[in-house]
Design an enzyme around this catalytic site. Structure first.
Site, PDB file in Angstrom:
ATOM      1  N   ASP A   4     -26.053  23.408 -32.171  1.00  0.00           N
ATOM      2  CA  ASP A   4     -26.845  23.123 -33.235  1.00  0.00           C
ATOM      3  C   ASP A   4     -27.157  24.499 -34.124  1.00  0.00           C
ATOM      4  O   ASP A   4     -27.063  25.584 -33.816  1.00  0.00           O
ATOM      5  CB  ASP A   4     -28.380  23.021 -32.478  1.00  0.00           C
ATOM      6  CG  ASP A   4     -27.931  21.556 -31.713  1.00  0.00           C
ATOM      7  OD1 ASP A   4     -27.278  20.615 -32.148  1.00  0.00           O
ATOM      8  OD2 ASP A   4     -28.970  21.415 -30.657  1.00  0.00           O
ATOM      9  N   ARG A   5     -27.836  24.337 -35.193  1.00  0.00           N
ATOM     10  CA  ARG A   5     -28.198  24.948 -36.295  1.00  0.00           C
ATOM     11  C   ARG A   5     -28.913  26.419 -35.346  1.00  0.00           C
ATOM     12  O   ARG A   5     -29.103  27.551 -35.644  1.00  0.00           O
ATOM     13  CB  ARG A   5     -28.872  24.592 -37.270  1.00  0.00           C
ATOM     14  CG  ARG A   5     -29.610  25.978 -38.508  1.00  0.00           C
ATOM     15  CD  ARG A   5     -30.675  25.396 -39.184  1.00  0.00           C
ATOM     16  NE  ARG A   5     -30.389  24.166 -40.076  1.00  0.00           N
ATOM     17  CZ  ARG A   5     -30.250  24.330 -41.079  1.00  0.00           C
ATOM     18  NH1 ARG A   5     -30.096  25.657 -41.727  1.00  0.00           N
ATOM     19  NH2 ARG A   5     -29.896  23.286 -41.974  1.00  0.00           N
TER      20      ARG A   5
END
Length: 307
Positions: free
Chosen positions: A133-134
């Protein structure tokens, strides 16, 4: 990148069989190598039905048949954990996308990796093998060509591969160590969120509590499956959402997160273990936590990292 194999003592070998069995090339890759005239025997162009004698060397130039990359190379800091001819592993900062999207085609990890290779005059492309994920930092494998990406994806799918994360969660886990075996499904077709649901996909997470302080637990978590948001969903399901997780956090966990200064989920991919496709060596890549607020909270709560 060039693949190479020298025929040992024994019977003659066909070039096609060397490409498929020894160099692990897919049939599609063999076809692309043929079209690109990228197969050589002792430096001389050769066909796939060529027979090689002991002592002769076959080489295949992967760059000659690699699709042109549309990545925009960019200069920038890159924390490299491991590098060799076919791939590199980097410590992705939290808050950074791995690859470009329709709305953001620069400033991603792949852009920086492409810039790093371009500065050294290396061709090929950049292909993310595993995803984070970011807001999750840690180990990311980046293949330098599509062939190596396919091999590394297969390596990460083997039972011997292991992905380990560190997480700070709200509250106390039910046991000091345990297994969360709870299927995960998307809330609905238009919602980003996932939830534990009986009709979901099988999802298994192993965890160990490394320490507890002031209503916070430090966990080591290992994935046996790789569902979207798996750790975040599983921890929230047990009533222990990740600190800073605005998507799955509770009112109490978000209030504590704010007090501690966690503005997004405190999850870090600290270790990746897998079998090298060619050498068969077991590689273990470890990434230290870079995120300042994560390290500050660990220090404040006196929670040691010993995994």
């Amino acid at each position: 990148m060039k693949l190479s194999f020298t025929v040992p003592e024994g019977p003659d070998r066909k070039a096609y069989h060397i490409l498929r069995r020894e160099l692990l090339a897919s049939s599609a890759l063999v076809r692309r190598l043929k079209v690109a005239d990228a197969i050589r025997v002792d430096g001389v162009p050769a066909f796939t039905d060529c027979m090689l004698r002991p002592g002769q060397t076959l080489t295949a130039d992967l760059d000659a048949c690699e699709p042109v990359s549309d990545l925009i190379p960019q200069e920038g800091p890159l924390s490299i954990l491991w590098e060799e001819e076919g791939f590199l592993a980097v410590n992705k900062p939290a808050g950074m996308l791995i690859h470009p999207t329709h709305s953001k085609n620069t400033g991603t990890l792949c852009n920086l990796a492409a810039g790093y290779l371009a500065a050294r005059g290396e061709g090929g492309g950049i292909h993310a093998v595993n995803r984070l994920d970011r807001d999750t930092g840690g180990v990311v494998l980046l293949a330098k060509n599509s062939h190596m990406k396919a091999l590394l994806c297969d390596a990460l799918a083997l039972p011997s591969a292991e992905k380990t994360y560190l997480a700070l969660v709200y509250g106390s886990m039910p046991e000091a160590r345990g297994i969360i075996d709870a299927p995960i499904a998307r809330v609905n077709a238009t919602d980003l969120r996932r939830e534990v649901r009986s009709d979901g996909q099988k999802a298994v997470t192993r965890y160990q509590v490394l320490g507890e302080a002031e209503g916070v637990s430090l966990l080591s978590l290992t994935l046996e499956t790789g569902r979207t948001h798996q750790i975040r969903v599983h921890c929230a399901h047990l009533g222990c959402p990740l600190l800073g997780d605005r998507l799955y956090g509770s009112e109490a966990s978000l209030a504590l997160s704010q007090r501690l200064g966690a503005d997004s989920q405190l999850l870090h991919a600290c270790r990746l273990t897998f079998c090298h496709p060619y050498t068969k060596e077991q590689l273990t890549l470890t990434a230290p936590i870079q995120r300042v607020c994560y390290k500050n909270i660990l220090e404040k709560l006196k929670l040691p990292i010993d995994f």
